[in-house]
Each structure stands twice: as structure tokens, then as C-alpha cells.
Design an enzyme around this catalytic site. Structure first.
Site, PDB file in Angstrom:
ATOM      1  CB  ILE A  91      43.213  41.452  36.004  1.00 18.67           C
ATOM      2  CG1 ILE A  91      43.016  39.985  35.612  1.00 18.67           C
ATOM      3  CG2 ILE A  91      42.595  41.748  37.373  1.00 18.67           C
ATOM      4  CD1 ILE A  91      43.897  39.025  36.379  1.00 18.67           C
ATOM      5  CB  CYS A  92      40.809  46.784  35.509  1.00 15.07           C
ATOM      6  SG  CYS A  92      40.834  48.509  36.027  1.00 15.07           S
TER       7      CYS A  92
END
Length: 153
Positions: A91-92
Site C-alpha cells: 500500500i502506497c
């Protein structure tokens, strides 16, 4: 083993979870699994539940947990399509980086941030370069140097 403060903090999470966020497993203070749902009528995620894995270091809450989506087949838990979520579950999200993390954050606030990120999404797509990133990446999620320039999703 996590310090006493972290243990107390983690132990309270099940008492304060908002709608759409459910504790699945927390057998120890090293790894937890949470299910999250998008509660609005976003057609991209309608009637879907997603599984998050939290890995805690001995330095939690000073250091952020590693948070990734994990796929399951039974019950079905896909990795959501989102421009900031890679197909390997990474997850960015600035909140999960060393520079964006604060010890006042917790499991609940991370889940709510991810839930909000999904709620506001209008693009059912992976980040640019997803296949190459997943194939070549050898770093842990917290060690990836994501660039946080797209705030429109």
C-alpha cells in the site's frame, strides 16, 4: 516482545473498532489480521471485504507496523484495485512510511485511513508499473521509497 505500552494499546483495539473494520486474528503482538469493508456505495468495492495483515516490530508504536493486503480464496478476500495498491498487497500510503508515521497512530486509525482511501477511489486500476514493481521488489513494505505525488485518488 513489544513494550508494555504497545501491548496495552494493541489490546484495546477490539473495543473501539468503527463499522466496517473487524479484528480477525491477533494471536500475538507480532502479527494481526483485520477485515475491512467500504461502507458507502462505491461500485468498485460494493459487497467486498478485504484482509489486511499488520506486522509489528519491537519498536511499535515508535515505528509503523508493516501493513499489506493479503488475498484469500475462502472466504474470498481479493486485493483491492486502487492506484495506490500493488497487486502484491503493498500500500502506497504516506501514513505507513517512516516520514509519515506518528506514534499517536494505531491499528484503528490505519484501518480508517485505508477505508477512506478506498471510499474515495474512482479508478479500478493498479499503480503504474505494478507488474514490474511486484516482479523486482525485494524490500519490505516499510522500506519501499514510494513517491506521494498523486493526491487525487
Amino acid at each position: 516482545m513489544a513494550n508494555t505500552f504497545a501491548i496495552r494499546r494493541l489490546g484495546k483495539v477490539n473495543q473501539s473498532l468503527p463499522p466496517g473494520i473487524h479484528l480477525v486474528s491477533a494471536d500475538d503482538f507480532k502479527e494481526w489480521q483485520m477485515d475491512i469493508q467500504v461502507l458507502d456505495h462505491n461500485p468498485i468495492y460494493l459487497n467486498q471485504t478485504f484482509r489486511l495483515r499488520f506486522k509489528f516490530s519491537n519498536n511499535y508504536p515508535i515505528e509503523s507496523p508493516e501493513v499489506t493486503f493479503i488475498p484469500l480464496t475462502n472466504p474470498p478476500r481479493p486485493i483491492p484495485l486502487h492506484p495506490h495498491i500493488y497487486s502484491n498487497g503493498y500500500i502506497c500510503l504516506d501514513l505507513l512510511s517512516a516520514s509519515g508515521w506518528s506514534p499517536v497512530q494505531n491499528v484503528e486509525s490505519v484501518c480508517m485511513s485505508i477505508q477512506s482511501m478506498l471510499t474515495g477511489n474512482v479508478k479500478a486500476e493498479r499503480p503504474p508499473g505494478d507488474e514490474d514493481f511486484v516482479r523486482r521488489n525485494t524490500l519490505r513494505p516499510r522500506d519501499v521509497n514510494f513517491v506521494y505525488e498523486d493526491t487525487t485518488v
